[in-house]
Design a protein around this motif. Structure first.
Motif, short mmCIF file in Angstrom:
data_model
loop_
_atom_site.label_atom_id
_atom_site.label_comp_id
_atom_site.label_asym_id
_atom_site.label_seq_id
_atom_site.Cartn_x
_atom_site.Cartn_y
_atom_site.Cartn_z
N ILE A 22 42.29 -2.51 -25.03
CA ILE A 22 41.04 -2.99 -24.45
C ILE A 22 39.86 -2.47 -25.26
CG2 ILE A 22 39.62 -3.08 -22.37
CD1 ILE A 22 42.35 -4.45 -22.15
N MET A 23 38.95 -3.37 -25.57
CA MET A 23 37.73 -3.02 -26.28
C MET A 23 36.55 -3.34 -25.38
SD MET A 23 36.31 -4.45 -29.94
CE MET A 23 37.45 -3.44 -30.88
N GLU A 24 35.70 -2.35 -25.09
CA GLU A 24 34.55 -2.59 -24.25
C GLU A 24 33.53 -3.46 -24.97
OE1 GLU A 24 34.05 -1.93 -21.08
OE2 GLU A 24 36.11 -1.15 -21.04
N GLU A 25 32.96 -4.40 -24.24
CA GLU A 25 31.95 -5.25 -24.86
C GLU A 25 30.70 -4.45 -25.17
OE1 GLU A 25 29.80 -8.03 -22.34
OE2 GLU A 25 30.95 -7.33 -20.62
N GLU A 26 30.04 -4.81 -26.23
CA GLU A 26 28.82 -4.13 -26.63
C GLU A 26 27.71 -4.48 -25.67
OE1 GLU A 26 28.15 -5.26 -30.64
OE2 GLU A 26 29.65 -3.86 -31.44
N GLY A 27 27.00 -3.46 -25.17
CA GLY A 27 25.91 -3.69 -24.24
C GLY A 27 26.34 -3.67 -22.80
N GLY A 28 27.69 -3.70 -22.55
CA GLY A 28 28.19 -3.65 -21.18
C GLY A 28 28.09 -5.00 -20.50
N PRO A 29 28.82 -5.21 -19.41
CA PRO A 29 28.82 -6.46 -18.69
C PRO A 29 27.47 -6.73 -18.04
CG PRO A 29 30.02 -4.81 -17.44
CD PRO A 29 29.69 -4.19 -18.76
N GLN A 30 27.10 -7.97 -17.99
CA GLN A 30 25.82 -8.35 -17.40
C GLN A 30 26.05 -9.01 -16.05
OE1 GLN A 30 23.83 -10.84 -20.22
NE2 GLN A 30 23.38 -9.15 -21.61
N MET A 31 25.37 -8.51 -15.05
CA MET A 31 25.45 -9.12 -13.73
C MET A 31 24.29 -10.06 -13.54
SD MET A 31 28.05 -8.00 -11.99
CE MET A 31 27.56 -8.24 -10.30
N GLU A 32 24.55 -11.22 -12.96
CA GLU A 32 23.51 -12.20 -12.76
C GLU A 32 23.48 -12.58 -11.29
OE1 GLU A 32 23.97 -15.49 -15.32
OE2 GLU A 32 24.32 -14.29 -17.11
N ASP A 33 22.29 -12.77 -10.77
CA ASP A 33 22.16 -13.16 -9.36
C ASP A 33 22.41 -14.65 -9.18
OD1 ASP A 33 21.88 -11.53 -7.26
OD2 ASP A 33 19.72 -11.84 -6.98
N GLY A 34 22.16 -15.41 -10.21
CA GLY A 34 22.36 -16.85 -10.15
C GLY A 34 22.09 -17.44 -11.50
N ASP A 35 22.30 -18.73 -11.63
CA ASP A 35 22.11 -19.40 -12.90
C ASP A 35 21.18 -20.59 -12.73
OD1 ASP A 35 25.26 -18.45 -13.02
OD2 ASP A 35 24.17 -18.17 -14.90
N GLU A 36 20.60 -20.97 -13.85
CA GLU A 36 19.82 -22.19 -13.84
C GLU A 36 20.76 -23.38 -13.63
OE1 GLU A 36 16.57 -22.54 -13.99
OE2 GLU A 36 16.27 -20.37 -14.06
N HIS A 37 20.31 -24.32 -12.85
CA HIS A 37 21.09 -25.52 -12.61
C HIS A 37 20.46 -26.69 -13.37
CE1 HIS A 37 22.64 -23.12 -9.33
NE2 HIS A 37 23.52 -24.05 -9.05
N ASP A 38 21.30 -27.44 -14.05
CA ASP A 38 20.85 -28.67 -14.70
C ASP A 38 21.44 -29.84 -13.94
OD1 ASP A 38 19.52 -27.31 -16.77
OD2 ASP A 38 21.41 -27.06 -17.84
N ASP A 39 20.65 -30.86 -13.74
CA ASP A 39 21.17 -32.04 -13.06
C ASP A 39 22.17 -32.73 -13.96
OD1 ASP A 39 19.62 -31.67 -10.80
OD2 ASP A 39 17.90 -32.74 -11.67
N ALA A 40 23.37 -32.95 -13.45
CA ALA A 40 24.43 -33.60 -14.21
C ALA A 40 24.75 -34.94 -13.57
CB ALA A 40 25.68 -32.72 -14.23
N GLU A 41 25.22 -35.86 -14.40
CA GLU A 41 25.59 -37.16 -13.88
C GLU A 41 26.77 -37.04 -12.94
OE1 GLU A 41 26.39 -39.80 -17.05
OE2 GLU A 41 24.38 -39.68 -17.92
N VAL A 42 26.77 -37.88 -11.91
CA VAL A 42 27.85 -37.86 -10.92
C VAL A 42 28.95 -38.78 -11.39
CG1 VAL A 42 28.49 -38.37 -8.54
CG2 VAL A 42 26.25 -37.37 -9.04
N ASP A 43 30.17 -38.28 -11.41
CA ASP A 43 31.33 -39.07 -11.79
C ASP A 43 31.97 -39.64 -10.54
OD1 ASP A 43 34.34 -39.44 -12.45
OD2 ASP A 43 33.41 -39.19 -14.43
N ARG A 44 32.47 -40.85 -10.61
CA ARG A 44 33.03 -41.50 -9.42
C ARG A 44 34.28 -40.78 -8.91
NH1 ARG A 44 37.39 -44.53 -10.99
NH2 ARG A 44 37.58 -45.01 -13.21
#
Length: 288
Positions: free
Chosen positions: A234-256
């Motif tokens: 196991i190799m630890e990632e540089e900078g450590g893991p990042q926690m996020e409260d949420g993400d930006e949402h992009d409107d995506a096309e709706v598939d049938r």
């Protein structure tokens, strides 16, 4: 040489034993694997790699392509969906320099599915819809779902994907759901972080290879990642893991073919805020 390859001797041995061994002459199979791993780890040109190992330039190019193709032949032995008795929490995510890697991992950070090759400009939702896991409804089984960031649609079918609520959230119920979602999704973010740290020359620099070969190189790194995890390398990632409260949402096309997952998302959020019995890993002290 092992530090330069950024993997342990045990991981190199495990990969060598898994690859086909049909050589009867020429360079040893072990040396070919070592040359390939060194090239992946350092991102060196074929010429520099040839000088390091004192091997002809044309031979180094042939060796790397040959070993990477051999790794593609074992990809489904190393990266595969878990059996029913092995089902655990998983995460979904993406990483893109110029091509997109869509990956799904288990609770230990091992990739159980990868889909590589779309240009970096393609929307996450479209990458998902192009992938075999969506096209063939391969995973997850009924009663389970994937965690995806805000770039993905929230779906029940053909693949169950739960995403965060859009910001700003409408209530504490949605906020609490987003916090738990971010904790679960942190596993795939850490897996990608380790992948970038170990193979930084592949993921963070321009490669001097033909574009058609690039997806195989990325998939080879994912295979090596799983082998390293299995070997305890196991190799630890540089900078450590990042926690996020949420993400930006992009409107995506709706598939049938899509069946929206909003109802499931709402039920999960409600259960987290007023659970009858909540798993210990999800417990908090501010339930209302």
């Amino acid at each position: 040489m092992t530090p330069a390859c950024r993997v342990s001797r045990e991981s190199i041995t495990a990969l060598t034993q898994m690859l086909p061994r049909e050589k009867t002459h020429g360079w040893s199979h072990e040396l070919e694997v070592l040359v390939t791993i060194y090239w992946l780890a350092c991102g060196a040109s074929y010429r520099v790699t040839a000088d390091i190992f004192h091997i002809p330039l044309a031979t180094v190019c042939r060796i790397i392509h040959k070993v990477v193709d051999e790794m593609m032949s074992i990809i489904h032995n190393v990266i595969h969906f878990p059996r029913q008795e092995e089902m655990e929490d998983i995460g979904a995510g993406k990483l893109f320099p110029s091509i997109i890697l869509q990956g799904i991992c288990d609770a230990k950070g091992r990739f159980i599915d990868v889909y590589v090759g779309n240009p970096g400009s393609v929307h996450d939702a479209l990458v998902l819809r192009r992938s075999p896991i969506y096209q063939q409804a391969l995973y997850p089984p009924a009663g389970y779902f994937l965690l995806g960031d805000g770039g993905y649609p929230c779906l029940q079918h053909p693949v169950a994907v739960m995403t965060p609520y859009r910001q700003p959230v409408a209530s504490q119920v949605e906020a609490r759901y987003n916090r738990h979602h971010a904790k679960g999704r942190n596993i795939i973010q850490r897996a990608f972080g380790i992948l970038k740290t170990r193979w930084r020359s592949i993921f963070l620099r321009a490669l001097e290879i033909r574009p058609i070969f690039a997806p195989k190189v990325v998939a080879a790194c994912c295979i090596l990642h799983n082998i390293c995890v299995a070997a305890g390398d196991i190799m630890e990632e540089e900078g450590g893991p990042q926690m996020e409260d949420g993400d930006e949402h992009d409107d995506a096309e709706v598939d049938r073919r899509d069946l929206a997952g909003g109802d499931v998302q709402a039920r999960l959020a409600a259960q987290l805020s007023a659970p009858d019995e909540l798993p210990a890993c999800l417990s908090e002290h501010d339930y209302i």
